[in-house]
Design a protein around this motif. Structure first.
Motif, PDB file in Angstrom:
ATOM      1  N   TYR A  33      -1.556  -2.111  -4.195  1.00 21.50           N
ATOM      2  CA  TYR A  33      -1.047  -2.765  -5.403  1.00 21.50           C
ATOM      3  C   TYR A  33      -0.751  -4.217  -5.064  1.00 21.50           C
ATOM      4  CZ  TYR A  33      -0.245   2.059  -6.782  1.00 21.50           C
ATOM      5  OH  TYR A  33      -0.400   3.388  -7.052  1.00 21.50           O
TER       6      TYR A  33
ATOM      7  N   LEU B 256       6.106   5.654   3.796  1.00 17.93           N
ATOM      8  CA  LEU B 256       5.831   6.654   2.761  1.00 17.93           C
ATOM      9  C   LEU B 256       4.799   7.663   3.265  1.00 17.93           C
ATOM     10  CD1 LEU B 256       6.210   7.813  -0.046  1.00 17.93           C
ATOM     11  CD2 LEU B 256       4.530   6.187  -0.915  1.00 17.93           C
TER      12      LEU B 256
ATOM     13  N   LEU C 169       2.172   4.228  -8.384  1.00 17.29           N
ATOM     14  CA  LEU C 169       3.186   4.740  -7.477  1.00 17.29           C
ATOM     15  C   LEU C 169       3.746   3.543  -6.715  1.00 17.29           C
ATOM     16  CD1 LEU C 169       4.627   7.165  -6.142  1.00 17.29           C
ATOM     17  CD2 LEU C 169       2.826   7.154  -4.438  1.00 17.29           C
ATOM     18  N   LEU C 170       4.769   2.912  -7.303  1.00 16.56           N
ATOM     19  CA  LEU C 170       5.405   1.755  -6.676  1.00 16.56           C
ATOM     20  C   LEU C 170       6.885   2.074  -6.484  1.00 16.56           C
ATOM     21  CD1 LEU C 170       4.071  -1.528  -8.347  1.00 16.56           C
ATOM     22  CD2 LEU C 170       4.084  -0.947  -5.928  1.00 16.56           C
ATOM     23  N   PRO C 171       7.240   2.648  -5.343  1.00 22.26           N
ATOM     24  CA  PRO C 171       8.616   3.119  -5.135  1.00 22.26           C
ATOM     25  C   PRO C 171       9.634   1.993  -5.343  1.00 22.26           C
ATOM     26  CG  PRO C 171       7.201   3.729  -3.299  1.00 22.26           C
ATOM     27  CD  PRO C 171       6.408   2.796  -4.144  1.00 22.26           C
TER      28      PRO C 171
ATOM     29  N   THR D 255       2.455   3.568   7.398  1.00 26.53           N
ATOM     30  CA  THR D 255       3.448   3.373   6.353  1.00 26.53           C
ATOM     31  C   THR D 255       4.531   4.445   6.438  1.00 26.53           C
ATOM     32  OG1 THR D 255       2.322   4.781   4.726  1.00 26.53           O
ATOM     33  CG2 THR D 255       1.680   2.456   4.773  1.00 26.53           C
TER      34      THR D 255
ATOM     35  N   SER E 210      -6.231  10.773  -2.498  1.00 24.52           N
ATOM     36  CA  SER E 210      -7.085   9.579  -2.528  1.00 24.52           C
ATOM     37  C   SER E 210      -8.396   9.779  -3.284  1.00 24.52           C
ATOM     38  CB  SER E 210      -7.426   9.128  -1.104  1.00 24.52           C
ATOM     39  OG  SER E 210      -6.262   8.904  -0.385  1.00 24.52           O
TER      40      SER E 210
ATOM     41  N   THR F  71       5.541  11.606   3.596  1.00 26.23           N
ATOM     42  CA  THR F  71       4.644  12.465   2.824  1.00 26.23           C
ATOM     43  C   THR F  71       3.969  13.472   3.756  1.00 26.23           C
ATOM     44  OG1 THR F  71       4.219  10.611   1.334  1.00 26.23           O
ATOM     45  CG2 THR F  71       2.745  12.497   1.160  1.00 26.23           C
TER      46      THR F  71
ATOM     47  N   SER G 144      -3.103   3.780  -1.917  1.00 24.02           N
ATOM     48  CA  SER G 144      -3.465   2.909  -3.034  1.00 24.02           C
ATOM     49  C   SER G 144      -2.848   1.528  -2.829  1.00 24.02           C
ATOM     50  CB  SER G 144      -2.951   3.479  -4.355  1.00 24.02           C
ATOM     51  OG  SER G 144      -3.581   4.702  -4.612  1.00 24.02           O
TER      52      SER G 144
ATOM     53  N   SER H 138       0.833  -1.196   0.000  1.00 24.77           N
ATOM     54  CA  SER H 138       0.000   0.000   0.000  1.00 24.77           C
ATOM     55  C   SER H 138       0.867   1.245   0.000  1.00 24.77           C
ATOM     56  CB  SER H 138      -0.890  -0.027   1.246  1.00 24.77           C
ATOM     57  OG  SER H 138      -1.663   1.136   1.299  1.00 24.77           O
ATOM     58  N   TYR H 139       0.684   2.121  -1.017  1.00 23.43           N
ATOM     59  CA  TYR H 139       1.446   3.371  -1.080  1.00 23.43           C
ATOM     60  C   TYR H 139       0.516   4.563  -1.215  1.00 23.43           C
ATOM     61  CZ  TYR H 139       5.351   0.246  -1.612  1.00 23.43           C
ATOM     62  OH  TYR H 139       6.265  -0.740  -1.385  1.00 23.43           O
ATOM     63  N   ARG H 140       0.592   5.490  -0.271  1.00 27.09           N
ATOM     64  CA  ARG H 140      -0.276   6.676  -0.228  1.00 27.09           C
ATOM     65  C   ARG H 140      -1.738   6.282  -0.445  1.00 27.09           C
ATOM     66  NH1 ARG H 140       3.557  10.979  -3.408  1.00 27.09           N
ATOM     67  NH2 ARG H 140       4.945  11.384  -1.691  1.00 27.09           N
TER      68      ARG H 140
ATOM     69  N   TYR I 172      -4.078  14.159   1.976  1.00 28.99           N
ATOM     70  CA  TYR I 172      -4.495  12.757   1.836  1.00 28.99           C
ATOM     71  C   TYR I 172      -5.791  12.669   1.026  1.00 28.99           C
ATOM     72  CZ  TYR I 172      -5.239   7.840   3.048  1.00 28.99           C
ATOM     73  OH  TYR I 172      -5.409   6.478   2.985  1.00 28.99           O
TER      74      TYR I 172
ATOM     75  N   THR J  75      -6.184   1.898   6.678  1.00 29.39           N
ATOM     76  CA  THR J  75      -5.722   0.560   6.279  1.00 29.39           C
ATOM     77  C   THR J  75      -5.293  -0.312   7.450  1.00 29.39           C
ATOM     78  OG1 THR J  75      -3.384   1.133   6.046  1.00 29.39           O
ATOM     79  CG2 THR J  75      -4.788   1.575   4.144  1.00 29.39           C
TER      80      THR J  75
ATOM     81  N   LEU K 196      10.993   7.208  -5.535  1.00 27.57           N
ATOM     82  CA  LEU K 196       9.573   6.879  -5.735  1.00 27.57           C
ATOM     83  C   LEU K 196       9.274   6.344  -7.136  1.00 27.57           C
ATOM     84  CD1 LEU K 196       7.790   9.887  -3.949  1.00 27.57           C
ATOM     85  CD2 LEU K 196       8.173   7.591  -3.069  1.00 27.57           C
TER      86      LEU K 196
END
Lengths: 112, 403
Positions: free
Chosen positions: A51, B257, B191-193, B255, B298, B261, A49, A45-47, B294, B251, B34
């Motif tokens: 995946y 990130l 967005l998959l760093p 995290t 989102s 952020t 979202s 999970s990133y920001r 956020y 969630t 990122l």
């Protein structure tokens, strides 16, 4: 002679390697691989979202053994690589026709 | 008669170097981590080259138009010292040498345009990016800097922007949105760093450098700089905690990130307010800003479908907007002689809204025009096969990792 291909968790490699050495199984070829099994990967999970990461890093061992050593090697790998959680990996076994030691030209069981 | 203060000068030299640290390497690492592995160098390169190009523009004519004596009714400065001519080594700007003030302001112009790159990474032509940087700094940053800081019409109106909520963050966020819309979505808009550790280092350098950005904007080593310093850190910490709480609620897991952020959103939000509000005000500004950014990332982004790749609009645009508004709410007269709504001056909030709308509209429209012209002349976007192959190899014949 049999070839054992074991797909295991990368962090289990050292443990499996040491256990195999203890039972006298020295020769092994190791590759870093990626793949997926029945659970189809994990979610990241990133920001906010999500995946699905469906190719996970695994370690692949290739070992060739004499028939009589086969079960012991399999047992050792299973015992050391097992965590009981999804993603422990698999072992594939197949027959090997012949083996050649390049340095001397020896063949068959002598060359393993 | 101005007198040079060696204490102020020393602090401003350090602040200038601190702000440079935000772009080179802060933004470069933050963004580089990122993106996809095959685009890491291109992403970092966009920030590096933006800094260099802006540095040259700034000494030749950028500073002169932005900070020259006002002309044409507050629209632009009178460029008396073009090509750096006539700026003497002992010439003062307040209590510091003018050269130091020029260098300090240069780092602001450079980071503003570098930040835009985050929205357009992984698909923009490098040549077009360089042309964009030249055009954008000249036609968007320089006029807006003049309006707000250089004695232009927004500063005459009384708009408050301590360190760049409108000039830097709303400006870059809105420009990023416009350019991302023009470019269209990446083929794989995720967005998959590839290396989140880079981004943590980048965000940490941003946080560190931001003390030069905000506390340096006092232009002196004094109590106001101290207030801006503690406000900056307080709002950043509050915003990080706030984002982590949102992660927990949404969630169930915090995290990294999200934490960095949130920290950047907090830094952005406190920027216009740093030298006007109390520490208590800074806490509220920080807590609220993560919620705004956020929600923007989102809900707004998926709803409108623009591919703001690294959320420049979501973080800088929206948190900048909140910070500029919040300055009109929380400005305390006993901090810096300016009062906001909560201290009995509702008019300040109205002035802030006018400044926000002016900067928002001007930046969006002019960026669209610049981008459209570059697109027609040389194209904005790389070939599809270059995008698939990755920009490091296809545009630079280099790769970030040989392992």
């Amino acid at each position: 002679m049999k070839e054992i291909v074991a797909i295991i968790r990368p962090n289990k490699l050292d443990e499996v390697k040491d256990a195999l050495e203890e039972i006298g199984c020295h020769g092994v070829t190791v590759t870093e691989v990626k793949g997926r099994g029945r659970q189809l990967g994990i979610t990241e999970s990133y920001r906010g979202s999500d995946y699905r990461i469906d190719m996970l890093p695994k370690t692949r061992l290739e070992i060739v053994v004499e028939d009589e050593d086969l079960e012991n090697v399999i047992k050792t790998i299973v015992e050391t690589a097992q965590t009981g959680d999804i993603g422990d990996g698999k072992i594939f076994i197949s027959p090997v026709e012949d083996v050649v030691r390049i340095r001397t030209g020896e063949r068959g069981g002598e060359a393993v | 008669m101005d007198v040079l203060s060696s204490g102020d000068t020393a602090w401003m030299l350090v602040s200038t170097a601190l702000v440079l640290l935000m772009t080179v390497p802060g933004v470069a690492l933050f963004y580089g981590g990122l993106t996809k592995k095959a685009n890491v160098l291109n992403t970092m390169f966009m920030s590096l080259i933006a800094f260099s190009i802006t540095s040259i523009i700034w000494v030749l004519y950028g500073y002169q138009f932005a900070f020259g004596a006002d002309m044409l009714g507050g629209i632009i400065g009178n460029p008396a010292n073009l090509l750096f001519s006539g700026i003497g080594v002992d010439q003062l700007s307040g209590t510091i040498p003018e050269t130091v003030f020029i260098a300090f302001q240069l780092t602001f112009a450079a980071i503003t345009v570098a930040l835009i790159s985050g929205a357009v990474v992984e698909r923009m032509k490098f040549s077009s990016w360089m042309v964009f940087v030249i055009a954008w700094v000249s036609l968007v940053y320089v006029p807006i800097a003049h309006w707000v800081w250089g004695g232009g019409f927004l500063s005459a109106l009384g708009a408050l922007d301590f360190a760049g909520g409108t000039v830097v963050h709303i400006n870059c966020g809105v420009a990023a949105l416009a350019l991302a819309i023009l470019l269209g979505s990446r083929k794989e808009a995720k967005l998959l760093p590839h290396n989140l550790g880079y981004s943590v280092i980048g965000a940490a350098l941003l946080w560190f450098g931001w003390f030069g950005f905000n506390a340096g904007s006092a232009l002196a080593a004094n109590g106001l700089a101290g207030q801006a310093f503690i406000n900056t850190n307080t709002a950043t910490a509050a915003a990080m905690i706030s984002w982590v709480i949102i992660d927990y609620v949404k969630t169930g897991k915090p995290t990294v990130l999200g934490a960095i952020t949130g920290a950047v959103a907090g830094l952005v939000a406190i920027t216009p307010a740093a030298g006007f509000v109390t520490v208590q005000g800074a806490i509220i500004i920080g807590l609220v800003t993560s919620v705004i950014s956020y929600l923007s990332i989102s809900y707004l982004k998926p709803k409108f479908g623009y591919d703001d790749a690294l959320d420049v609009f979501g973080v800088h645009g929206m948190s900048g907007l909140w910070g500029a508004l919040a300055t009109g709410l929380f400005a305390a007269p006993f901090i810096n002689e300016s009062a906001g709504l909560f201290y009995g001056n509702p008019e300040q909030l109205l002035i802030q809204i006018i400044a926000i709308v002016v900067v928002f509209v001007y930046s969006f429209v002019v960026t669209l025009i610049i981008g459209k012209i570059i697109d027609m002349v040389m194209g904005l976007r790389v070939e599809e096969k270059e995008e698939i192959e990755g920009l490091d190899i296809s545009l630079h014949e280099e790769t970030g990792y040989r392992i």
